[in-house]
Design a protein around this motif. Structure first.
Motif, short mmCIF file in Angstrom:
data_model
loop_
_atom_site.label_atom_id
_atom_site.label_comp_id
_atom_site.label_asym_id
_atom_site.label_seq_id
_atom_site.Cartn_x
_atom_site.Cartn_y
_atom_site.Cartn_z
N ASN A 140 0.90 -1.35 -0.07
CA ASN A 140 0.08 -0.04 0.23
C ASN A 140 0.92 1.03 -0.04
N SER A 141 1.50 1.26 -1.16
CA SER A 141 2.37 2.60 -1.30
C SER A 141 1.63 4.03 -1.63
N PHE A 142 1.73 5.03 -0.66
CA PHE A 142 0.90 6.21 -0.79
C PHE A 142 1.45 6.79 -2.31
N ASP A 143 2.79 6.88 -2.60
CA ASP A 143 2.97 7.55 -3.62
C ASP A 143 2.72 6.76 -4.75
N GLN A 144 2.55 5.20 -4.68
CA GLN A 144 2.11 4.66 -5.87
C GLN A 144 0.78 4.89 -6.10
N LYS A 145 -0.06 4.84 -4.85
CA LYS A 145 -1.44 5.04 -5.07
C LYS A 145 -1.79 6.49 -5.84
N LYS A 146 -0.77 7.65 -5.39
CA LYS A 146 -1.03 8.79 -6.02
C LYS A 146 -0.59 8.64 -7.56
N GLU A 147 0.35 7.89 -7.95
CA GLU A 147 0.76 7.59 -9.23
C GLU A 147 -0.32 6.80 -10.08
N LYS A 148 -0.80 6.06 -9.32
CA LYS A 148 -1.85 5.08 -10.00
C LYS A 148 -3.03 6.21 -10.45
N ILE A 149 -3.45 7.18 -9.52
CA ILE A 149 -4.60 7.91 -9.79
C ILE A 149 -4.31 8.86 -10.82
N LYS A 150 -3.04 9.21 -11.14
CA LYS A 150 -2.34 10.16 -11.90
C LYS A 150 -2.63 9.33 -13.34
N ALA A 151 -2.14 7.99 -13.37
CA ALA A 151 -1.96 7.09 -14.24
C ALA A 151 -3.46 7.17 -14.90
N LYS A 152 -4.40 6.68 -13.99
CA LYS A 152 -5.71 6.58 -14.52
C LYS A 152 -6.41 7.90 -14.82
N GLU A 153 -5.94 8.90 -14.54
CA GLU A 153 -6.50 10.35 -15.25
C GLU A 153 -5.79 10.39 -16.53
N ARG A 154 -4.56 9.87 -16.67
CA ARG A 154 -3.95 10.25 -18.01
C ARG A 154 -4.61 9.16 -18.92
N LEU A 155 -5.02 8.01 -18.39
CA LEU A 155 -5.48 7.10 -19.27
C LEU A 155 -6.88 7.57 -19.85
N VAL A 156 -7.56 8.05 -18.85
CA VAL A 156 -8.83 8.59 -19.49
C VAL A 156 -8.89 9.74 -20.36
N TYR A 157 -8.03 10.49 -20.22
CA TYR A 157 -7.60 11.86 -21.02
C TYR A 157 -7.10 11.34 -22.40
N LEU A 158 -6.38 10.25 -22.46
CA LEU A 158 -5.73 9.76 -23.86
C LEU A 158 -7.06 9.10 -24.43
N ASP A 159 -7.90 8.24 -23.77
CA ASP A 159 -9.11 7.87 -24.39
C ASP A 159 -9.78 8.73 -25.00
N LYS A 160 -10.14 9.74 -24.57
CA LYS A 160 -10.94 10.88 -25.00
C LYS A 160 -10.27 11.48 -26.36
N GLN A 161 -8.74 11.68 -26.12
CA GLN A 161 -7.89 12.00 -27.17
C GLN A 161 -8.18 11.03 -28.56
N VAL A 162 -8.11 9.80 -28.26
CA VAL A 162 -8.18 8.83 -29.28
C VAL A 162 -9.54 9.07 -30.05
N GLU A 163 -10.42 9.08 -29.23
CA GLU A 163 -12.20 9.18 -29.74
C GLU A 163 -11.96 10.44 -30.73
N ILE A 164 -11.43 11.72 -30.15
CA ILE A 164 -11.49 12.96 -30.85
C ILE A 164 -10.78 12.68 -32.11
N HIS A 165 -9.49 12.34 -32.00
CA HIS A 165 -8.62 12.28 -33.10
C HIS A 165 -9.08 11.19 -34.18
N ALA A 166 -9.87 10.10 -33.74
CA ALA A 166 -10.51 9.09 -34.64
C ALA A 166 -11.59 9.85 -35.25
#
Length: 459
Positions: free
Chosen positions: A178-204
């Protein structure tokens, strides 16, 4: 870390003390009658290392301090702790430098760094960030004679989530659970993934629109560039002093001929698409006929609820095959109709686009023909200007087409890059779940524990 010696010093003339007690190479045993002070000596080992042991009041009153000498990979340490309810530790390093600590966190950080233990920001039971203390790790090695193993893994302040598991991982240099830093990074990674999903849809969607705009262009970017170069050379030739009235008329004739050839190609393409659309209509009609046949078969099966009315044989399979495959075939055929109708609709849009292009070129031919006829009565300079202007317009049109094609290529390349970034982001996000329970890490833990207990058993 290897223990070398321990000694307790008195508080005043009537205080209690111990001799210098040296540890054995493998096992150290203490012999003595009840009440002679064995327990305070054992507790003082963990006490010097930062564990908040609680002594009897007479220990605080009659004992001044305890000194523990240890050997580490980085050298010899002398640890002196004052017997008090608060933390007061002085550490003498190999070079003689002394450091004094009054805070458990600072002392824990010093010892962990000295021993080369990796310290992560962990999650508390209240889901906040914290770092491990020596008091949360030492119970792994400390066994109380009264409580036995009951509190073996439970220090006084059990504040870290899954504390024992986390401390074992820390001791064996495994990723924390239960790394606090990893949890923060995981949240950031999730937000980045959601953002890129939207970008993929927009560019498609952008690529799709660009392809629709360039759908009527049948030539490649290289072919259009070559045509532009040819037309630009013709412009330069007309601008030269050798160009005459007939040369200008010939340029207009070639443009008219070229545009008429383009119209013929468009007419053929429209005819081909209409033919395909008619063929699709015929296929859809045949599929609908097949669907009606399936429906009639199913209705007939339902009418004859008892097969014995029309077939008395126990092996009669009348209607059975159509009944078993009815739903599956019906869905399949309807999906085929949807695909065909979708293709027909796409062709219909393309035909409209081509028809618009054909009309536009016909208007262009009409204007060039009018200019050409007027040019027969104009002066040589006027005809030359008209020819150059017509060529320039054609070059401009080809440049627009080339720009549309290059736009598609540019958007596709950008789309592929975003898809690649998205795949990397997905890998990073998934790694947070896989890292802490990785097979190599668990195998290493198993091997280390096995070796640890084998050594303990031998000794």
């Amino acid at each position: 870390m290897k223990f070398i010696s321990i000694q307790i010093f008195p508080n005043g003339l009537s205080g209690w003390q111990s001799d210098l007690l040296k540890f054995g190479d493998n096992i150290t045993q203490l012999f003595g009658a009840n009440g002679c002070g064995k327990t305070p000596i054992v507790q003082s080992i963990a006490y010097c290392l930062g564990y908040p042991c609680i002594f009897r009041n007479d220990i605080y009153e009659r004992c001044s301090n305890v000194i523990l000498e240890v050997d580490t990979a980085k050298g010899h340490l002398i640890i002196k702790r004052i017997y008090s309810k608060s933390l007061d530790i002085e550490v003498t390093e190999p070079d003689g430098e002394k450091k004094r600590f009054f805070d458990e966190k600072e002392y824990s950080t010093f010892v962990f760094e000295w021993l080369g233990l990796k310290v992560d920001n962990m999650v508390t039971n209240n889901h906040k960030s914290t770092t491990p203390y020596l008091s949360s790790m030492l119970p792994i090695y400390y066994l109380d004679q009264d409580d036995g193993y009951n509190r073996f893994y439970s220090p006084p302040n059990n504040f870290i989530k899954d504390q024992f598991s986390e401390m074992v991982r820390m001791v064996f240099d495994l990723p924390v659970k239960n790394s606090f830093d990893q949890k923060k990074e995981k949240i950031k990674a999730k937000e980045r993934l959601v953002y890129l999903d939207k970008q993929v849809e927009i560019h498609a969607r952008g690529v799709e629109i660009a392809k629709q705009d360039a759908a009527i262009i049948k030539k490649t970017s290289e072919e259009l560039t070559q045509e532009i170069s040819v037309l630009e050379r013709e412009v330069e030739q007309l601008k030269s002093s050798d160009a005459n009235h007939d040369d200008s008329i010939n340029v207009l004739d070639r443009l008219i001929s070229k545009h008429r050839s383009t119209i013929r190609d468009l007419v053929l393409e429209i005819a081909e698409m209409n033919k395909r659309t008619n063929g699709i209509s015929q296929i859809v009609h045949e599929i609908n006929t097949e669907i009606e046949t399936l429906n009639l078969n199913e209705e007939a099966r339902r009418v004859f609820l008892s097969f014995e009315e029309i077939c008395g044989s126990s092996n009669c399979q009348l209607f059975s095959s159509s009944s078993d495959a009815y739903s599956k075939n019906l869905l399949y055929l309807k999906d085929q109709i949807k695909d065909l109708e979708r293709n027909a609709e796409i062709d219909k849009v393309k035909v409209e686009q081509i028809q618009q292009q054909k009309t536009s070129i016909e208007d262009l031919i009409k204007s060039i023909v009018e200019e050409r006829n007027k040019s027969l009565e104009k002066s040589e300079i006027s005809v030359l200007v008209d020819a150059i202007s017509a060529l320039k317009n054609q070059i401009f049109e080809l440049q627009i087409q080339r720009s549309d094609i290059e736009k598609v290529e540019l958007l596709e390349n950008k789309h592929f890059k975003i898809i690649f970034e998205r795949s990397k982001a997905l890998e990073k996000y998934q790694s947070f779940s896989n890292e802490r329970n990785s097979i190599p890490g668990l195998l290493k833990l198993k091997a280390d524990l096995r070796q640890y207990f084998l050594n303990w058993w031998k000794n």
